[in-house]
Scaffold this motif. Structure first.
Motif, PDB file in Angstrom:
ATOM      1  N   ARG A  22       0.864  -1.177   0.000  1.00  0.00           N
ATOM      2  CA  ARG A  22       0.000   0.000   0.000  1.00  0.00           C
ATOM      3  C   ARG A  22       0.902   1.229   0.000  1.00  0.00           C
ATOM      4  NH1 ARG A  22      -5.558  -0.090   2.071  1.00  0.00           N
ATOM      5  NH2 ARG A  22      -6.219  -2.240   2.037  1.00  0.00           N
ATOM      6  N   GLU A  48      -8.883   5.007  -2.914  1.00  0.00           N
ATOM      7  CA  GLU A  48      -8.111   3.789  -3.147  1.00  0.00           C
ATOM      8  C   GLU A  48      -8.104   3.455  -4.630  1.00  0.00           C
ATOM      9  OE1 GLU A  48      -8.136   0.048  -0.535  1.00  0.00           O
ATOM     10  OE2 GLU A  48      -9.454  -0.446  -2.223  1.00  0.00           O
ATOM     11  N   ARG A  57      -6.429   0.502  -7.167  1.00  0.00           N
ATOM     12  CA  ARG A  57      -5.720  -0.769  -7.210  1.00  0.00           C
ATOM     13  C   ARG A  57      -5.029  -0.949  -8.551  1.00  0.00           C
ATOM     14  NH1 ARG A  57      -7.203  -4.674  -3.251  1.00  0.00           N
ATOM     15  NH2 ARG A  57      -8.666  -3.754  -1.781  1.00  0.00           N
ATOM     16  N   ILE A  89      -1.573  -1.075  -4.057  1.00  0.00           N
ATOM     17  CA  ILE A  89      -2.807  -0.337  -3.796  1.00  0.00           C
ATOM     18  C   ILE A  89      -2.368   1.077  -3.428  1.00  0.00           C
ATOM     19  CG2 ILE A  89      -4.815  -0.106  -2.304  1.00  0.00           C
ATOM     20  CD1 ILE A  89      -4.655  -3.137  -1.845  1.00  0.00           C
ATOM     21  N   TYR A  90      -2.820   2.039  -4.212  1.00  0.00           N
ATOM     22  CA  TYR A  90      -2.464   3.432  -3.972  1.00  0.00           C
ATOM     23  C   TYR A  90      -3.579   4.112  -3.199  1.00  0.00           C
ATOM     24  CZ  TYR A  90       1.112   2.580  -7.449  1.00  0.00           C
ATOM     25  OH  TYR A  90       2.186   2.066  -8.137  1.00  0.00           O
TER      26      TYR A  90
END
Length: 98
Positions: free
Chosen positions: A3, A47, A49, A54-55
Motif C-alpha cells: 500500500r 483507493e 488498485r 494499492i495506492y
C-alpha cells in the motif's frame, strides 16, 4: 500487495489516469476512506488498485482540480514527456462540493 500513500503533488500520470478512469464524474463521500497515519493523524484518501500495489491518494480540493484538468487536457499528457510536477493546478479554492 504493498500500500502506497500518495499526495496529489506526487501523482504520476499513470496513477492520475487510473483515478480519472475510476472516477470519471468525480468522487463522492462514499468513495473516500479514512485511516490514521504513523503520526496518528486522520487521512482521507481514494483507493486505486494496480497490479503491483494499492495506492491511497490523499483527498483535497487540489486533487479534484488536478483530475479535472487531466481529463480535459488528456491529449496533452504522456508519461514520457511530462512529470506530475508539470501539471498546472489552479489556485482557486472553490469548496462548494465539500
Amino acid at each position: 500487495m504493498k500500500r502506497v500513500i500518495v499526495d496529489y503533488k506526487k501523482l504520476t500520470n499513470e496513477i492520475l489516469s487510473m483515478l480519472v478512469e475510476k472516477y470519471p464524474d468525480g468522487y463522492g463521500d462514499d468513495d473516500i476512506i479514512s485511516f490514521k497515519n504513523a503520526k496518528n493523524e486522520t487521512v482521507d484518501a481514494l483507493e486505486i488498485r494496480a497490479e503491483d500495489a494499492i495506492y491511497l491518494v490523499k483527498v483535497s480540493t487540489r486533487l479534484a482540480n488536478t483530475m479535472e484538468n487531466f481529463d480535459e487536457e488528456d491529449d496533452d499528457y504522456s508519461s514520457d514527456d511530462v512529470s506530475s510536477d508539470d501539471i498546472d493546478v489552479p489556485d482557486d479554492n472553490d469548496d462548494s462540493d465539500e
